[in-house]
Motif scaffolding. Structure first.
Motif, PDB file in Angstrom:
ATOM      1  N   ARG A   1       0.821  -1.223   0.000  1.00  0.00           N
ATOM      2  CA  ARG A   1       0.000   0.000   0.000  1.00  0.00           C
ATOM      3  C   ARG A   1       0.849   1.265   0.000  1.00  0.00           C
ATOM      4  O   ARG A   1       0.324   2.375  -0.155  1.00  0.00           O
ATOM      5  CB  ARG A   1      -0.974  -0.018   1.173  1.00  0.00           C
ATOM      6  CG  ARG A   1      -0.396   0.344   2.523  1.00  0.00           C
ATOM      7  CD  ARG A   1      -1.493   0.385   3.568  1.00  0.00           C
ATOM      8  NE  ARG A   1      -0.987   0.781   4.877  1.00  0.00           N
ATOM      9  CZ  ARG A   1      -1.025   2.023   5.336  1.00  0.00           C
ATOM     10  NH1 ARG A   1      -1.514   2.985   4.605  1.00  0.00           N
ATOM     11  NH2 ARG A   1      -0.562   2.312   6.543  1.00  0.00           N
ATOM     12  N   PHE A   2       2.158   1.105   0.189  1.00  0.00           N
ATOM     13  CA  PHE A   2       3.028   2.287   0.198  1.00  0.00           C
ATOM     14  C   PHE A   2       3.664   2.565  -1.166  1.00  0.00           C
ATOM     15  O   PHE A   2       4.442   3.504  -1.293  1.00  0.00           O
ATOM     16  CB  PHE A   2       4.133   2.112   1.252  1.00  0.00           C
ATOM     17  CG  PHE A   2       3.620   2.161   2.652  1.00  0.00           C
ATOM     18  CD1 PHE A   2       3.324   3.377   3.267  1.00  0.00           C
ATOM     19  CD2 PHE A   2       3.396   0.992   3.369  1.00  0.00           C
ATOM     20  CE1 PHE A   2       2.829   3.427   4.552  1.00  0.00           C
ATOM     21  CE2 PHE A   2       2.900   1.036   4.661  1.00  0.00           C
ATOM     22  CZ  PHE A   2       2.617   2.251   5.256  1.00  0.00           C
TER      23      PHE A   2
ATOM     24  N   GLY B   1      -2.080  10.928   4.143  1.00  0.00           N
ATOM     25  CA  GLY B   1      -2.209  11.056   5.592  1.00  0.00           C
ATOM     26  C   GLY B   1      -0.826  11.031   6.224  1.00  0.00           C
ATOM     27  O   GLY B   1       0.130  10.527   5.617  1.00  0.00           O
ATOM     28  N   PRO B   2      -0.702  11.576   7.468  1.00  0.00           N
ATOM     29  CA  PRO B   2       0.627  11.645   8.095  1.00  0.00           C
ATOM     30  C   PRO B   2       1.262  10.271   8.326  1.00  0.00           C
ATOM     31  O   PRO B   2       2.474  10.118   8.160  1.00  0.00           O
ATOM     32  CB  PRO B   2       0.360  12.366   9.414  1.00  0.00           C
ATOM     33  CG  PRO B   2      -1.113  12.294   9.626  1.00  0.00           C
ATOM     34  CD  PRO B   2      -1.753  12.187   8.289  1.00  0.00           C
ATOM     35  N   GLY B   3       0.426   9.283   8.687  1.00  0.00           N
ATOM     36  CA  GLY B   3       0.971   7.937   8.927  1.00  0.00           C
ATOM     37  C   GLY B   3       1.467   7.297   7.646  1.00  0.00           C
ATOM     38  O   GLY B   3       2.523   6.649   7.616  1.00  0.00           O
ATOM     39  N   THR B   4       0.724   7.482   6.571  1.00  0.00           N
ATOM     40  CA  THR B   4       1.125   6.925   5.273  1.00  0.00           C
ATOM     41  C   THR B   4       2.396   7.607   4.776  1.00  0.00           C
ATOM     42  O   THR B   4       3.316   6.951   4.272  1.00  0.00           O
ATOM     43  CB  THR B   4      -0.009   7.120   4.239  1.00  0.00           C
ATOM     44  OG1 THR B   4      -1.174   6.454   4.728  1.00  0.00           O
ATOM     45  CG2 THR B   4       0.374   6.566   2.891  1.00  0.00           C
ATOM     46  N   LEU B   5       2.434   8.938   4.929  1.00  0.00           N
ATOM     47  CA  LEU B   5       3.611   9.683   4.465  1.00  0.00           C
ATOM     48  C   LEU B   5       4.870   9.148   5.141  1.00  0.00           C
ATOM     49  O   LEU B   5       5.866   8.837   4.474  1.00  0.00           O
ATOM     50  CB  LEU B   5       3.445  11.175   4.774  1.00  0.00           C
ATOM     51  CG  LEU B   5       4.662  12.013   4.384  1.00  0.00           C
ATOM     52  CD1 LEU B   5       4.692  12.273   2.891  1.00  0.00           C
ATOM     53  CD2 LEU B   5       4.687  13.350   5.126  1.00  0.00           C
ATOM     54  N   TYR B   6       4.826   9.008   6.472  1.00  0.00           N
ATOM     55  CA  TYR B   6       6.047   8.595   7.170  1.00  0.00           C
ATOM     56  C   TYR B   6       6.338   7.102   7.000  1.00  0.00           C
ATOM     57  O   TYR B   6       7.506   6.702   7.048  1.00  0.00           O
ATOM     58  CB  TYR B   6       6.007   9.052   8.631  1.00  0.00           C
ATOM     59  CG  TYR B   6       6.639  10.418   8.711  1.00  0.00           C
ATOM     60  CD1 TYR B   6       8.013  10.561   8.818  1.00  0.00           C
ATOM     61  CD2 TYR B   6       5.878  11.561   8.554  1.00  0.00           C
ATOM     62  CE1 TYR B   6       8.615  11.804   8.814  1.00  0.00           C
ATOM     63  CE2 TYR B   6       6.456  12.812   8.544  1.00  0.00           C
ATOM     64  CZ  TYR B   6       7.837  12.936   8.676  1.00  0.00           C
ATOM     65  OH  TYR B   6       8.440  14.165   8.650  1.00  0.00           O
ATOM     66  N   GLY B   7       5.293   6.307   6.784  1.00  0.00           N
ATOM     67  CA  GLY B   7       5.542   4.892   6.465  1.00  0.00           C
ATOM     68  C   GLY B   7       6.300   4.775   5.152  1.00  0.00           C
ATOM     69  O   GLY B   7       7.253   3.986   5.023  1.00  0.00           O
TER      70      GLY B   7
ATOM     71  N   LEU C   1       8.082   7.275   3.724  1.00  0.00           N
ATOM     72  CA  LEU C   1       9.406   7.914   3.861  1.00  0.00           C
ATOM     73  C   LEU C   1      10.415   6.951   4.479  1.00  0.00           C
ATOM     74  O   LEU C   1      11.574   6.873   4.044  1.00  0.00           O
ATOM     75  CB  LEU C   1       9.298   9.172   4.743  1.00  0.00           C
ATOM     76  CG  LEU C   1       8.709  10.432   4.107  1.00  0.00           C
ATOM     77  CD1 LEU C   1       8.609  11.544   5.146  1.00  0.00           C
ATOM     78  CD2 LEU C   1       9.550  10.899   2.931  1.00  0.00           C
ATOM     79  N   ALA C   2       9.967   6.202   5.502  1.00  0.00           N
ATOM     80  CA  ALA C   2      10.868   5.251   6.163  1.00  0.00           C
ATOM     81  C   ALA C   2      11.343   4.192   5.174  1.00  0.00           C
ATOM     82  O   ALA C   2      12.517   3.801   5.175  1.00  0.00           O
ATOM     83  CB  ALA C   2      10.162   4.600   7.353  1.00  0.00           C
ATOM     84  N   ARG C   3      10.429   3.727   4.339  1.00  0.00           N
ATOM     85  CA  ARG C   3      10.790   2.701   3.348  1.00  0.00           C
ATOM     86  C   ARG C   3      11.734   3.269   2.279  1.00  0.00           C
ATOM     87  O   ARG C   3      12.709   2.626   1.883  1.00  0.00           O
ATOM     88  CB  ARG C   3       9.528   2.132   2.700  1.00  0.00           C
ATOM     89  CG  ARG C   3       8.789   1.182   3.625  1.00  0.00           C
ATOM     90  CD  ARG C   3       7.370   0.927   3.167  1.00  0.00           C
ATOM     91  NE  ARG C   3       6.771  -0.161   3.922  1.00  0.00           N
ATOM     92  CZ  ARG C   3       6.222  -0.022   5.123  1.00  0.00           C
ATOM     93  NH1 ARG C   3       6.198   1.158   5.700  1.00  0.00           N
ATOM     94  NH2 ARG C   3       5.713  -1.060   5.756  1.00  0.00           N
TER      95      ARG C   3
END
Lengths: 105, 299
Positions: free
Chosen positions: A10-11, A45-51, A53-55
């Motif tokens: 999903r990312f 969303g903020p959670g999706t963005l940082y998920g 970004l981390a990847r």
């Protein structure tokens, strides 16, 4: 694989949007959300963005810059630019083929 | 909604929060409002972060070597505990040392404690001052008032101790022995409160600031030296008590401890505190050597 985003589940789409946003220059989280919304009409969303970004950071496609007043900008790496180019070229070929088929239908 | 969003950040794993928490909090501050969709998205993000801890295992150039930092903060806190116990030992042993100044069996361990204290202090300063300076510079450059406020805590604590001591001296002058006794207990309480608050504040400031991992790697050797010095002092305090017991049983079984309490119990209390501090520091240094240092080298 570092040159493919499809295994990000999903990312994968948010990752492509982030890479495209950073192709315009380094940005921090909120600037990315605004830029991506202007660019594609998608509001991450903020959670999706940082998920995502981390990847992307883990794969070396983006890299963090020193934080500015708590906000940390990110920029595209050389590998990230290559992956983005490959993905967009693939999408362009897909879009061109689809449009040609519509034209002849 | 926004306050709920900040609470949801706590659901992320600690390692994830250490790496991305602050910038995600800054993003939430930048957002004009948080919708229910954003809250759900954060919830999914937290769930995903727990499912994929490896996402923060890959260290970027600006990622803090959290384990190394936590270990060194633990050594610092253990050192402060050791200093508190050491000051108590110094205070309770000064009368005995005056009486038994010529006894080498008592004097040599005492000198070892003094020497170890100097070595440990220098080691903590060598490792800690560059980190504190970097954290302070970061706080000033980024206008981080929260970190600056934390750095003010030791200064305020010291000022409070000096102010209390000044007032207590004025009050104690000509007052009864009981009043003096109570004022001294108050002084100890202010000192202990200040030591705890200052240690917590400095540790929190270091955790919040962005400090180069290189400084933490550099501080590992001083932390190990400080821990060895603490172990040496602990052994010396044990030897000092045993030597005193053999050479001067009357003093050992007397009431020269803190606040005229039993010398023996005070000595045991100091040993327990010093042993606890040394154990915490040793475990922290071993943890840093086993896992923190290689991670930091990779950063």
């Amino acid at each position: 694989m570092a040159n493919d985003l499809s295994d990000l589940g999903r990312f994968s789409d948010p990752s492509l949007l982030i890479l495209a946003s950073l192709a315009g220059g380094p940005k921090h989280g909120y600037a990315m959300i605004e830029d991506i919304e202007r660019l594609s009409g998608t509001k991450l969303g903020p959670g999706t963005l940082y998920g995502a970004l981390a990847r992307l950071e883990g794969r070396g496609l983006i890299e963090p810059l020193p934080a500015e007043d708590r906000r940390r900008p990110y920029r595209l790496t050389g590998l990230g630019a290559a992956v983005l180019r490959e993905q967009l070229t693939s999408l362009r070929a897909f879009a061109t083929t689809g449009l040609q088929r519509l034209a002849t239908a | 909604m926004k306050s709920l969003a900040f609470r949801l950040l706590r659901l992320y794993p600690p390692a994830w929060r250490a790496r991305y928490g602050e910038e995600l909090a800054a993003l939430l501050l930048d957002m004009s409002a948080c919708s229910p969709f954003d809250l759900l998205d954060l919830l999914r993000g937290a769930f995903d972060a727990h499912l994929h801890p490896e996402l923060v295992a890959t260290k970027g150039p600006h990622t803090m070597p959290t384990r190394l930092r936590a270990s060194e903060i633990a050594v610092f806190a253990a050192f402060i505990l050791f200093v508190v116990a050491g000051l108590g030992f110094q205070k309770s042993s000064e009368e005995i040392m005056k009486a038994d100044a010529s006894n080498a069996a008592i004097n040599i361990p005492y000198l070892l404690v003094e020497g170890g204290a100097v070595v440990a202090l220098l080691a903590v300063l060598a490792g800690g001052l560059p980190i504190a300076y970097a954290a302070l510079r970061y706080a000033l450059a980024n206008r981080r008032r929260d970190i600056l406020a934390l750095f003010c805590v030791p200064v305020v604590s010291f000022a409070a101790l000096v102010a209390y001591a000044f007032v207590a001296l004025q009050v104690a002058n000509g007052a009864s022995q009981s009043t003096g006794h109570h004022l001294f207990i108050g002084l100890i309480a202010v000192f202990l409160l200040g030591a705890v608050a200052s240690t917590w504040a400095v540790a929190a400031a270091i955790r919040r600031a962005e400090v180069s991992p290189g400084l933490f790697r550099f501080a590992l050797l001083p932390a190990a030296v400080a821990t060895l010095a603490m172990a040496l002092m602990l052994a010396a305090v044990v030897a000092w008590g045993l030597a005193l017991r053999a050479a001067d049983p009357a003093a050992f079984n007397g009431n020269d401890g803190i606040l005229a309490t039993s010398t023996l119990l005070t000595w045991i209390g100091h040993i327990v505190l010093m042993a606890a501090a040394t154990l915490v520091a040793a475990v922290a240094v071993l943890r840093a050597l086993r896992s923190g240092a290689p991670t930091a080298r990779a950063a």
